[in-house]
Design a protein around this motif. Sequence first.
Motif, PDB file in Angstrom:
ATOM      1  N   HIS A 288       0.836  -1.206   0.000  1.00 31.97           N
ATOM      2  CA  HIS A 288       0.000   0.000   0.000  1.00 31.97           C
ATOM      3  C   HIS A 288       0.872   1.257   0.000  1.00 31.97           C
ATOM      4  O   HIS A 288       2.058   1.214   0.318  1.00 31.97           O
ATOM      5  CB  HIS A 288      -0.941  -0.004   1.210  1.00 31.97           C
ATOM      6  N   THR A 289       0.264   2.356  -0.383  1.00 30.40           N
ATOM      7  CA  THR A 289       0.997   3.613  -0.494  1.00 30.40           C
ATOM      8  C   THR A 289       1.298   4.196   0.886  1.00 30.40           C
ATOM      9  O   THR A 289       0.607   3.880   1.864  1.00 30.40           O
ATOM     10  CB  THR A 289       0.188   4.644  -1.292  1.00 30.40           C
ATOM     11  N   PRO A 290       2.309   5.053   0.970  1.00 27.03           N
ATOM     12  CA  PRO A 290       2.580   5.733   2.240  1.00 27.03           C
ATOM     13  C   PRO A 290       1.374   6.505   2.760  1.00 27.03           C
ATOM     14  O   PRO A 290       1.148   6.554   3.975  1.00 27.03           O
ATOM     15  CB  PRO A 290       3.734   6.675   1.892  1.00 27.03           C
ATOM     16  N   ALA A 291       0.593   7.069   1.843  1.00 24.21           N
ATOM     17  CA  ALA A 291      -0.602   7.816   2.259  1.00 24.21           C
ATOM     18  C   ALA A 291      -1.614   6.890   2.919  1.00 24.21           C
ATOM     19  O   ALA A 291      -2.240   7.252   3.934  1.00 24.21           O
ATOM     20  CB  ALA A 291      -1.229   8.513   1.061  1.00 24.21           C
ATOM     21  N   GLU A 292      -1.783   5.686   2.365  1.00 23.98           N
ATOM     22  CA  GLU A 292      -2.731   4.725   2.945  1.00 23.98           C
ATOM     23  C   GLU A 292      -2.253   4.251   4.314  1.00 23.98           C
ATOM     24  O   GLU A 292      -3.049   4.131   5.256  1.00 23.98           O
ATOM     25  CB  GLU A 292      -2.901   3.539   1.994  1.00 23.98           C
ATOM     26  N   THR A 293      -0.955   3.980   4.423  1.00 20.65           N
ATOM     27  CA  THR A 293      -0.406   3.558   5.714  1.00 20.65           C
ATOM     28  C   THR A 293      -0.537   4.669   6.747  1.00 20.65           C
ATOM     29  O   THR A 293      -0.910   4.420   7.899  1.00 20.65           O
ATOM     30  CB  THR A 293       1.071   3.151   5.560  1.00 20.65           C
ATOM     31  N   ALA A 294      -0.246   5.892   6.324  1.00 20.45           N
ATOM     32  CA  ALA A 294      -0.344   7.040   7.239  1.00 20.45           C
ATOM     33  C   ALA A 294      -1.753   7.167   7.801  1.00 20.45           C
ATOM     34  O   ALA A 294      -1.940   7.432   8.998  1.00 20.45           O
ATOM     35  CB  ALA A 294       0.059   8.320   6.520  1.00 20.45           C
TER      36      ALA A 294
END
Length: 337
Positions: free
Chosen positions: A254-260
């Motif tokens: 998953h993208t860093p934005a999703e993890t964040a």
Amino acid sequence: MRVMRYAAGWIAPLFIFLALLGGCGGDGQTHKVRIGEVTRSVFYAPQYVALEKGFFKEEGLNVELQTTAGGDKTMTALLSGAIDVALVGAETSIYVYQQGAEDPVINFAQLTQTDGTFLVSREPMDDFDWSQLQGAVFLGQRKGGMPQMAGEFTLRKHGIDPQSDLELIQNVDFANIAAAYASGTGQFVQLFEPQASIFEREGKGHVIVSFGTESGRLPYTVFMTKQSYMKKNDEIVQKFTNAVHQAQKWVQEHTPAETAKVISPYFKDTDLDILESAVKRYLEQGSYAESPAIAEEAWNNLLDVMEGAGELKERVSVAELADNKYAEAAVQASPSP
């Protein structure tokens, strides 16, 4: 007939209840596991993903997380039985071993595989050279802890003796290092994310280089437990490791934005864009381990780092203090696409 109707009234709900229990792990029970994390950090994003995405619950585990600030406090909590599992640097298990513990601490699931700190300076340094640290005031980490040892390892690699070539400050508690730097202590500091990104946004500091990239692969932060707990709760340790690996895969996919977004409840005072920046940095430098297994090469690098810092009494093999069977089973049960 009345007896049969009465029985039918409670037999059906009983079967439903038993069916629901069947979903709480292979043995039909929900097991409580108390984790003590050495600090709260974006560096540990997969752990928070495992909690928020329900990967521990899917394994029938009721996980309670607490922050036990500092490696010494975390290990004390583990040895005293205040927690079941510690998330802390692998070096702490070696310290316990060196003290001749009858119930050694065993590493079973690696979460991070590089140092997580960054060299931050007060001014931007586009053409940075390590020789520029000569004679500088350096706000470091706790003596004997992995951040400081990895930092010293990197400095020596670049010809800087941390004891004689720097004015090294090590008397500030881990929790207060960022505040001390913000208040004017030191020209350079060693910081984890998201504090490094926060300082950049606020103009208080500039990230110059990654100690994680410089010091190489290490079993930097690992889930560990006492050998006695592992023997008594073999299945629980396996379920725990399964959940950790599921979270590791999720973060990689998953993208860093999703993890964040997923981990944001654990960082309520930090903006999403800062969390995203921090996750992105750690992903790009390979800090988040893709497998919970501890590689012998990485373990030996850890021993080299500790030896260089003067904190290793004798070299101990990875087989002595790490058990990879749980990691290997978790990876085999959940292969990457």
